[in-house]
Design a protein around this motif. Sequence first.
Motif, PDB file in Angstrom:
ATOM      1  N   SER A 139     151.981 127.848  54.267  1.00 39.34           N
ATOM      2  CA  SER A 139     150.753 128.539  54.643  1.00 39.34           C
ATOM      3  C   SER A 139     149.879 128.825  53.435  1.00 39.34           C
ATOM      4  O   SER A 139     150.346 128.878  52.306  1.00 39.34           O
ATOM      5  N   SER A 140     148.609 129.007  53.723  1.00 40.82           N
ATOM      6  CA  SER A 140     147.666 129.456  52.697  1.00 40.82           C
ATOM      7  C   SER A 140     147.385 130.927  52.963  1.00 40.82           C
ATOM      8  O   SER A 140     147.368 131.370  54.107  1.00 40.82           O
ATOM      9  N   THR A 141     147.174 131.683  51.880  1.00 38.84           N
ATOM     10  CA  THR A 141     147.047 133.133  52.026  1.00 38.84           C
ATOM     11  C   THR A 141     145.785 133.649  51.348  1.00 38.84           C
ATOM     12  O   THR A 141     145.269 133.045  50.411  1.00 38.84           O
ATOM     13  N   LEU A 142     145.343 134.783  51.826  1.00 37.04           N
ATOM     14  CA  LEU A 142     144.244 135.529  51.228  1.00 37.04           C
ATOM     15  C   LEU A 142     144.777 136.927  50.959  1.00 37.04           C
ATOM     16  O   LEU A 142     145.291 137.589  51.857  1.00 37.04           O
ATOM     17  N   GLY A 199     148.019 135.283  56.013  1.00 27.42           N
ATOM     18  CA  GLY A 199     148.049 133.833  55.885  1.00 27.42           C
ATOM     19  C   GLY A 199     147.999 133.116  57.222  1.00 27.42           C
ATOM     20  O   GLY A 199     148.280 133.689  58.276  1.00 27.42           O
ATOM     21  N   LEU A 200     147.648 131.855  57.149  1.00 21.69           N
ATOM     22  CA  LEU A 200     147.648 130.950  58.286  1.00 21.69           C
ATOM     23  C   LEU A 200     148.344 129.675  57.841  1.00 21.69           C
ATOM     24  O   LEU A 200     148.009 129.127  56.777  1.00 21.69           O
ATOM     25  N   GLY A 201     149.311 129.227  58.604  1.00 24.49           N
ATOM     26  CA  GLY A 201     150.068 128.064  58.175  1.00 24.49           C
ATOM     27  C   GLY A 201     150.603 127.241  59.328  1.00 24.49           C
ATOM     28  O   GLY A 201     150.300 127.494  60.502  1.00 24.49           O
ATOM     29  N   LEU A 202     151.431 126.267  58.965  1.00 24.88           N
ATOM     30  CA  LEU A 202     152.076 125.383  59.933  1.00 24.88           C
ATOM     31  C   LEU A 202     153.577 125.509  59.827  1.00 24.88           C
ATOM     32  O   LEU A 202     154.125 125.577  58.726  1.00 24.88           O
ATOM     33  N   ARG A 203     154.259 125.493  60.949  1.00 26.27           N
ATOM     34  CA  ARG A 203     155.719 125.546  60.994  1.00 26.27           C
ATOM     35  C   ARG A 203     156.247 124.125  61.192  1.00 26.27           C
ATOM     36  O   ARG A 203     155.763 123.362  62.007  1.00 26.27           O
TER      37      ARG A 203
END
Length: 173
Positions: A39-42, A168-172
């Motif tokens: 995931s990418s985070t802020l 964050g928003l990511g992929l599993r």
Amino acid sequence: MLSKLQKIFLIALGGFSTQAMAADRPIQFPAYESAIVVSSTLSQTIGGRRAPGWGVGGEAIYSRDTFNTGGSLKYFPEGTDNPIFSVFVGSGYKRLLQLQVGYGTEDAIYRVHSEMDLPVVWTFTKNAMHGVFKRPGVLDYYPNNRFVVSMTWEKYDSARHLDNIAFGLGLRY
């Protein structure tokens, strides 16, 4: 005294050896929660006057049952010259609540991490807006949707001005 690279290597090796023991046991429950999430985070810092403000980063976390391990990268453009790398291991309840401890370029790090599938969050929010407070079922969302939302609270041992909360928003996988 061990160098930073040696400490990071020992933490990662300990995480992999624990997982090797878990691979030998039979799978008792067909719906166990095992996943690699990238995931990418802020991030937003939460401490002191010297706080650098917002930051960006990314992380990769492997979770299985009660064990998790991973690594992260963060960069605060207004407060640090170099990116912050860290490697961590932890334990918790599946992917919903994980307590992690690790080591990185800013010495020891302590984390509380939580992940949820984006369709579950979306469906629960949609139902809550209509006054229905029930847990979403499998038919309420696409079960093969792999998007994940995460929230992390980080506390650094030697750099308290970098303590932060990250979304964050990511992929599993």
